[in-house]
Design a protein around this motif. Sequence first.
Motif, mmCIF file in Angstrom:
data_model
loop_
_atom_site.group_PDB
_atom_site.id
_atom_site.type_symbol
_atom_site.label_atom_id
_atom_site.label_comp_id
_atom_site.label_asym_id
_atom_site.label_seq_id
_atom_site.Cartn_x
_atom_site.Cartn_y
_atom_site.Cartn_z
ATOM 1 N N ALA A 1 -33.104 6.096 -2.600
ATOM 2 C CA ALA A 1 -34.410 6.273 -1.554
ATOM 3 C C ALA A 1 -35.102 5.363 -0.901
ATOM 4 C CB ALA A 1 -35.479 7.873 -2.354
ATOM 5 N N LEU A 2 -35.289 4.195 -2.291
ATOM 6 C CA LEU A 2 -36.467 3.029 -1.570
ATOM 7 C C LEU A 2 -36.314 2.435 -0.849
ATOM 8 C CD1 LEU A 2 -37.078 2.067 -5.365
ATOM 9 C CD2 LEU A 2 -39.130 2.641 -3.744
ATOM 10 N N LEU A 3 -35.081 2.557 0.193
ATOM 11 C CA LEU A 3 -34.243 1.482 1.295
ATOM 12 C C LEU A 3 -34.022 2.454 2.083
ATOM 13 C CD1 LEU A 3 -31.012 0.044 -0.988
ATOM 14 C CD2 LEU A 3 -32.867 -1.643 -0.058
ATOM 15 N N ARG B 1 -36.191 1.505 5.990
ATOM 16 C CA ARG B 1 -35.308 1.995 7.079
ATOM 17 C C ARG B 1 -35.788 2.496 7.838
ATOM 18 N NH1 ARG B 1 -29.261 5.004 7.213
ATOM 19 N NH2 ARG B 1 -29.006 4.745 10.090
ATOM 20 N N GLU B 2 -36.154 3.619 7.295
ATOM 21 C CA GLU B 2 -38.044 4.551 8.771
ATOM 22 C C GLU B 2 -38.613 3.803 8.794
ATOM 23 O OE1 GLU B 2 -37.923 8.065 6.174
ATOM 24 O OE2 GLU B 2 -35.767 7.953 5.821
ATOM 25 N N THR C 1 -26.436 -7.737 0.133
ATOM 26 C CA THR C 1 -28.202 -7.201 0.447
ATOM 27 C C THR C 1 -28.268 -6.834 1.945
ATOM 28 O OG1 THR C 1 -28.924 -8.921 -0.837
ATOM 29 C CG2 THR C 1 -30.468 -8.308 0.511
ATOM 30 N N ALA C 2 -27.613 -7.399 1.935
ATOM 31 C CA ALA C 2 -27.747 -7.243 5.227
ATOM 32 C C ALA C 2 -27.960 -5.862 4.372
ATOM 33 C CB ALA C 2 -26.985 -8.087 5.130
ATOM 34 N N ILE C 3 -26.171 -5.495 4.398
ATOM 35 C CA ILE C 3 -25.456 -3.694 4.621
ATOM 36 C C ILE C 3 -26.750 -3.304 4.012
ATOM 37 C CG2 ILE C 3 -23.452 -2.911 3.355
ATOM 38 C CD1 ILE C 3 -21.990 -4.937 3.534
ATOM 39 N N ALA C 4 -27.511 -3.536 2.482
ATOM 40 C CA ALA C 4 -28.266 -2.352 2.073
ATOM 41 C C ALA C 4 -28.970 -1.833 2.903
ATOM 42 C CB ALA C 4 -28.426 -3.060 0.489
ATOM 43 N N LEU C 5 -29.867 -3.045 3.426
ATOM 44 C CA LEU C 5 -31.049 -2.860 3.928
ATOM 45 C C LEU C 5 -30.994 -2.090 5.649
ATOM 46 C CD1 LEU C 5 -32.703 -6.875 3.450
ATOM 47 C CD2 LEU C 5 -33.084 -4.382 2.523
#
Length: 227
Positions: A20-22, A26-27, A191-195
């Motif tokens: 939810a935080l990520l 992104r949005e 980290t890059a994939i998550a962001l």
Amino acid sequence: MESAAKSVSEYADSRAATDALLSVLREGRMSPPALARFMSQAAHRSLRQAADRPRALAELTALHGLLLALAAGRRPGRRWVATSWALAALHLGLLERRERLTTADTLTLIRANLPALPGGASRWSGLLAITLDLADGRLARRHGTASPFGDYADTFADAAYWTWLTLGHEPSRTVRAAAVAAWALPVVTVTAIALRGGAMPERPRPTLLRPAAALQGLVALRHLTRR
């Protein structure tokens, strides 16, 4: 986006809360307002989760109090231990349904603080770190106490100790560059994939982590045999 951010602290599952935080980042396209909301919501959840686990927080504080006493007068010493306490306290929500630390968690946190302790730079310290790493993993599996907190602490302990030992005590530039790359690459990739995706990916496969483990053994052996 705003409603999702407001509900982050209500998630019981740490992975769902992280996703939810990520999604806020992104949005918000990583804009300053999105980053501010991300930091605010993450801090609020972390403090609330720590307050909801007073026993774990007390155990964590007692352990780091002992480590702090042992680290007195040393470098990096007290700052290292204080940073370890703060990072661990802010991630107590990763204990999920557990209310206290386990023996495996304690061994992991001791490993993370080896640079601040007497003998942390001794010839045997690399082998001690590997022994503690094997021991905490075996204990967690044997007693069924594995948790996201343990995974996080284990990753932090590896990154903190081995980077410190390699950059401060490994004379070979080639070994230093290879080791740091092997330890940093999985973290940077995840980290890059998550962001980019707005959700936490699955943990890297063990085969992807073998170069890092092999380099830990190499650095430990070189440190042991170096005069």
